[in-house]
Design a protein around this motif. Structure first.
Motif, PDB file in Angstrom:
ATOM      1  N   CYS A  96     -35.054 -94.022  -4.617  1.00 25.47           N
ATOM      2  CA  CYS A  96     -36.558 -93.448  -5.463  1.00 25.47           C
ATOM      3  C   CYS A  96     -36.413 -92.072  -5.557  1.00 25.47           C
ATOM      4  N   SER A  97     -36.874 -91.141  -6.506  1.00 19.81           N
ATOM      5  CA  SER A  97     -37.017 -89.860  -6.637  1.00 19.81           C
ATOM      6  C   SER A  97     -38.217 -89.376  -6.830  1.00 19.81           C
ATOM      7  N   VAL A  98     -39.425 -90.086  -6.827  1.00 24.05           N
ATOM      8  CA  VAL A  98     -40.566 -89.658  -7.133  1.00 24.05           C
ATOM      9  C   VAL A  98     -41.296 -88.704  -6.206  1.00 24.05           C
ATOM     10  N   ARG A  99     -41.075 -88.732  -4.947  1.00 22.06           N
ATOM     11  CA  ARG A  99     -41.523 -88.013  -3.895  1.00 22.06           C
ATOM     12  C   ARG A  99     -40.533 -87.639  -3.045  1.00 22.06           C
TER      13      ARG A  99
ATOM     14  N   GLY B  31     -25.749 -93.484 -11.441  1.00 20.62           N
ATOM     15  CA  GLY B  31     -27.064 -92.999 -12.209  1.00 20.62           C
ATOM     16  C   GLY B  31     -27.310 -94.230 -12.793  1.00 20.62           C
ATOM     17  N   ASN B  32     -28.628 -93.958 -13.282  1.00 18.43           N
ATOM     18  CA  ASN B  32     -29.465 -94.861 -14.069  1.00 18.43           C
ATOM     19  C   ASN B  32     -28.910 -95.290 -15.446  1.00 18.43           C
TER      20      ASN B  32
ATOM     21  N   VAL C 142     -39.746 -88.049 -13.379  1.00 22.68           N
ATOM     22  CA  VAL C 142     -38.965 -89.200 -13.921  1.00 22.68           C
ATOM     23  C   VAL C 142     -38.640 -89.049 -15.423  1.00 22.68           C
ATOM     24  N   PRO C 143     -39.096 -88.207 -16.291  1.00 24.60           N
ATOM     25  CA  PRO C 143     -38.357 -87.946 -17.735  1.00 24.60           C
ATOM     26  C   PRO C 143     -37.043 -87.456 -17.197  1.00 24.60           C
ATOM     27  N   TYR C 144     -36.705 -86.844 -16.007  1.00 25.58           N
ATOM     28  CA  TYR C 144     -35.458 -86.139 -15.752  1.00 25.58           C
ATOM     29  C   TYR C 144     -34.447 -87.027 -15.390  1.00 25.58           C
ATOM     30  N   VAL C 145     -35.094 -87.940 -14.652  1.00 26.15           N
ATOM     31  CA  VAL C 145     -34.096 -89.184 -13.815  1.00 26.15           C
ATOM     32  C   VAL C 145     -34.012 -90.308 -14.780  1.00 26.15           C
ATOM     33  N   ARG C 146     -34.982 -90.587 -15.680  1.00 29.96           N
ATOM     34  CA  ARG C 146     -34.895 -91.927 -16.165  1.00 29.96           C
ATOM     35  C   ARG C 146     -34.644 -91.601 -17.983  1.00 29.96           C
ATOM     36  N   GLY C 147     -34.878 -90.291 -18.235  1.00 30.56           N
ATOM     37  CA  GLY C 147     -34.431 -90.019 -19.489  1.00 30.56           C
ATOM     38  C   GLY C 147     -35.677 -90.411 -20.699  1.00 30.56           C
ATOM     39  N   ARG C 148     -35.263 -89.991 -22.014  1.00 29.68           N
ATOM     40  CA  ARG C 148     -36.286 -90.436 -22.916  1.00 29.68           C
ATOM     41  C   ARG C 148     -36.637 -92.157 -23.008  1.00 29.68           C
ATOM     42  N   GLU C 149     -37.702 -92.120 -23.688  1.00 30.42           N
ATOM     43  CA  GLU C 149     -38.145 -93.752 -23.779  1.00 30.42           C
ATOM     44  C   GLU C 149     -37.073 -94.484 -24.811  1.00 30.42           C
TER      45      GLU C 149
END
Length: 487
Positions: free
Chosen positions: A64-67, A142-143, A202-209
């Motif tokens: 996890c990278s949120v915090r 990576g994801n 999150v948008p930087y590590v999970r990308g666009r929807e």
């Protein structure tokens, strides 16, 4: 978006038909679902789960990278694995303290390599540097390369290094996240986020929807129904943003899922979903929930702050009054709903007056529970370089104040439900008493009640008699299939 290293070498191992894996998962429900998908690949290839990570042939850390605190925890684990790999490899000077199981294993069998894989959001964020800083890692996935786990595992079986291609990554949904024997299952329906809240990585590590097709979702639900699953949780960074290929949105998907469950006489009786952004919580979605008893009456709608100025700085795209109006509409249409939320304290520029706005919103809404935390800067996000960062001691003081406030609200809200009879899904034997089961209501409240363990995985009618902390104590009534209870 970062790309994976072109070549990553792993230790050579000999496939003996009984290889073992161990998966550690940190962070959100999406990570748990993706770990379950990875585990199914191991199982399909004949691997078995190691009882102890010290004895595994391959270990996977889903990060996890949120915090920042989540990443620090992973760094600590990498220190552990670095020592473990040295012991397993019989390296001179390896420190076996606290690694006795591995030391005994290596002494008996000689050098036995351990392949270490780091995946998830932290892996995506640090894709270029993580392996250089931690040589104990054999693969950084990576994801957007998780769909290659099958090939990676096969290479490990054959004792060969796996070579990542330079092909541009694209997120791919697994066929299922089902865990064998479970009666609750996560079902990812979309991935990524377009909102770019100023504090969020999150948008930087999970990308666009990216949305999963309805056909794929229904195919997974058919499999889950055949396995006797009783409840599902639809997952996405923002499920409200779901769009099928025909342009239909999340409310339409929920209706289609409900019809499918009816038509197939599925074992699935409860549908949950998370996470939801208030700005996308439409009137149509409220109406769909109100009209379908399969949709659980526990909704998590993150507010983050009660101050308009802080919400603006967070780039949340709604105001305090809009959020309160949404809560009012939900409670008017769904009277038995219980609301939970996320609240962040100490965002850059938050004044005492802003903080008091959050306090007053909590007192107004009366959430049944809340996930409360103070702002933690994430490198690469706009908020990390904003002026007027709040001192740590002030953030901690504000956090403690709202935790105390929420504890009282929780007792008040849950206390009002004492005396009701509810439909409860029996989940496990209570840790406090072998003669009791621990279950949950459709509002996701915990209930302890005396009942035989054979009832685990079934629905029961349970009266809520009293409250012990944040857990109801109840009395088992019967196990009949119940359409509506507690109204």
């Amino acid at each position: 978006m970062f790309t994976a290293p072109a070549v990553v070498y792993c230790a050579m191992i000999i496939y003996n038909g009984a290889m073992t894996y161990f998966i550690e998962t940190y962070g959100c429900e999406m990570n748990r679902a993706e770990s379950a998908s990875i585990e199914r690949i191991f199982i399909s290839r004949g691997w078995t789960r190691a009882q102890d990570v010290q004895l595994a042939d391959m270990a996977v850390i889903n990060t996890c990278s949120v915090r920042g605190s989540a990443e620090e925890r992973i760094f600590g684990r990498l220190g552990f694995f670095s020592a473990l790999k040295k012991v397993r490899g019989c390296e001179r000077g390896a420190k076996a303290r606290s690694l006795g199981t591995a030391a005994e294993y290596a002494e008996k069998n000689g050098p036995v390599p351990l392949v270490l894989v780091v995946t998830g959001c932290m892996a995506e964020r640090l894709l270029r540097s993580l392996q250089d800083e931690w040589p104990c890692i054999d693969y950084v996935v990576g994801n957007f390369k998780k769909h290659l786990f099958g090939e990676l595992i096969q290479a490990a079986e054959e004792g060969k290094p796996y070579i990542f291609s330079d092909e541009a990554p694209a997120y791919s949904f697994a066929d299922t996240s089902y865990e064998e024997g479970t009666f609750s299952s996560f079902v990812p329906i979309m991935h990524g986020c377009n909102n770019f809240c100023s504090y969020c990585i999150v948008p930087y590590v999970r990308g666009r929807e990216v949305s999963r097709s309805a056909g794929q979702i229904l195919a997974e639900l058919e499999l889950l129904g055949n396995r006797g699953v009783k409840e599902i949780t639809l997952l996405g960074q923002n499920v409200n943003s779901y769009r099928d290929s025909d342009g239909s949105g999340f409310p339409s998907l929920l209706k289609r899922i409900s019809r499918f469950l009816d038509e197939t006489h599925s074992s699935i009786e409860w549908i949950r979903f998370e996470s939801s952004n208030p700005k996308d919580f439409s009137d149509e979605l409220i109406d769909v929930i109100a009209g379908d008893r399969k949709l659980c009456r526990g909704l998590h709608i993150a507010v983050q702050s009660g101050s308009d100025e802080i919400l603006r700085r967070m780039n949340r795209k709604y105001t305090r009054s809009q959020y309160l109006a949404l809560v009012e509409k939900i409670r008017a249409r769904i009277p038995d709903v219980q609301l939970t939320t996320d609240i962040m304290l100490g965002f850059p520029g938050e004044t005492e007056a802003d903080f008091e706005q959050t306090v007053s919103l909590m007192e107004t809404v009366k959430y049944e529970s809340a996930f409360m935390y103070y702002y933690n800067p994430r490198e690469g996000t706009p908020a990390a370089v904003m002026e007027h960062q709040v001192p740590l001691d002030e953030k901690k003081a504000r956090l403690q104040k709202i935790i105390s406030l929420q504890l009282g609200i929780t007792q008040q809200v849950m206390g009002c439900r004492i005396g009701r009879t509810e439909k409860v899904l029996a989940c496990a034997v209570s840790r406090d008493s072998s003669g009791e089961l621990l279950g949950k209501t459709e509002q996701n409240e915990r209930v302890a009640f005396a009942c035989d363990a054979s009832r685990i995985g079934t629905f029961a009618s349970v009266s809520l008699d009293s409250l012990s902390g944040n857990t109801f104590r109840g009395t088992f009534k019967n196990s009949a299939r119940i359409a509506i209870l507690g109204s």
